[in-house]
Enzyme design. Structure first.
Site, PDB file in Angstrom:
ATOM      1  CB  CYS A   1     -29.834  21.586   5.763  1.00  0.00           C
ATOM      2  SG  CYS A   1     -31.472  22.045   5.175  1.00  0.00           S
TER       3      CYS A   1
ATOM      4  CG  HIS B   1     -35.162  20.763   7.608  1.00  0.00           C
ATOM      5  ND1 HIS B   1     -33.925  20.827   7.012  1.00  0.00           N
ATOM      6  CD2 HIS B   1     -35.549  19.466   7.553  1.00  0.00           C
ATOM      7  CE1 HIS B   1     -33.578  19.617   6.595  1.00  0.00           C
ATOM      8  NE2 HIS B   1     -34.539  18.775   6.907  1.00  0.00           N
TER       9      HIS B   1
ATOM     10  CD  GLU C   1     -32.775  25.549  10.306  1.00  0.00           C
ATOM     11  OE1 GLU C   1     -33.582  24.601  10.374  1.00  0.00           O
ATOM     12  OE2 GLU C   1     -31.557  25.365  10.110  1.00  0.00           O
TER      13      GLU C   1
ATOM     14  CB  CYS D   1     -32.895  25.723   6.317  1.00  0.00           C
ATOM     15  SG  CYS D   1     -34.070  24.428   6.795  1.00  0.00           S
TER      16      CYS D   1
HETATM   17 ZN   LIG Z   1     -32.870  22.527   6.930  1.00  0.00          ZN
END
Ligand SMILES: [Zn+2]
Length: 150
Positions: free
Chosen positions: A80, A50, A52, A83
Site C-alpha cells: 500500500c 501492515h 511490510e 508501506c
Molecule cells: Zn501497507
C-alpha cells in the site's frame, strides 16, 4: 516460485487462518530472511500494523539503523502507499509482490487501491483535506532551528 515469495505467501495464508488479512512479507539480505511480518490489524488497534511495515520496523530495531538499502522486500500483496513510503524512507530499492492492489480490491480489500488513486489527484482534489497553516510572526520555527544547527 521463489523461496522468499513462497514464505511471504505462506505467512499471508496462515494469517487468514488466524483471523487476519491475507498479507505477509519478508525482508531479505544476502539470500537470507532477516525479518518477517503479517498484517496485524485484527490484533492491534494500529493502522500501521501492515506486514511490510512490521518487517521494516523489526529490522531497523534489530540492526539499529534506518538504512535498509541493501535489503529486498518480498510481499504477498502489492504494498500500500504507506508501506511503499516506508520502503522509500528506509532506502529499500526493490520489492517483489504477489497479488496486485487490483486483486486485493476484488477480494474486498480496496483501501490501498483507493489511496493510490487519490494520490494521483492534485492536493485540492483529494478526499483528505490538506491545509497549510503558516507560522505566526515571531513564532519559534523548527525548520530554522534545524537549518542553523552545527
Ligand atoms: Zn501497507
Amino acid at each position: 516460485m521463489d523461496q522468499f515469495m513462497e514464505r511471504a505467501v505462506e505467512l499471508a495464508a496462515g494469517n487468514v487462518r488466524e483471523g487476519g488479512q491475507p498479507f505477509g512479507a519478508v525482508l531479505v539480505k544476502d539470500n537470507k530472511i532477516v525479518t518477517e511480518g503479517v498484517n496485524e490489524l485484527h490484533e492491534t488497534y494500529d493502522v500501521s500494523g501492515h506486514a511490510e511495515l512490521l518487517a521494516i520496523r523489526r529490522a531497523q530495531k534489530q540492526l539499529q539503523t534506518n538504512d535498509l538499502s541493501e535489503y529486498t522486500m518480498y510481499a504477498s500483496g502489492e504494498p500500500c502507499p504507506m508501506c511503499l513510503a516506508a520502503m522509500y524512507f528506509a532506502g529499500i530499492g526493490k520489492v517483489y509482490y504477489g497479488a496486485s492492489v487490483e486483486n486485493a480490491m476484488e477480494a474486498g480489500l480496496g483501501k490501498a487501491k483507493s489511496i493510490y488513486d487519490d494520490l494521483q489527484k492534485t492536493k485540492t482534489e483529494r478526499t483528505l483535506s490538506m491545509i497549510q497553516m503558516p507560522l505566526d510572526e515571531g513564532q519559534e520555527n523548527p525548520m530554522e532551528i534545524w537549518k542553523q544547527r552545527e
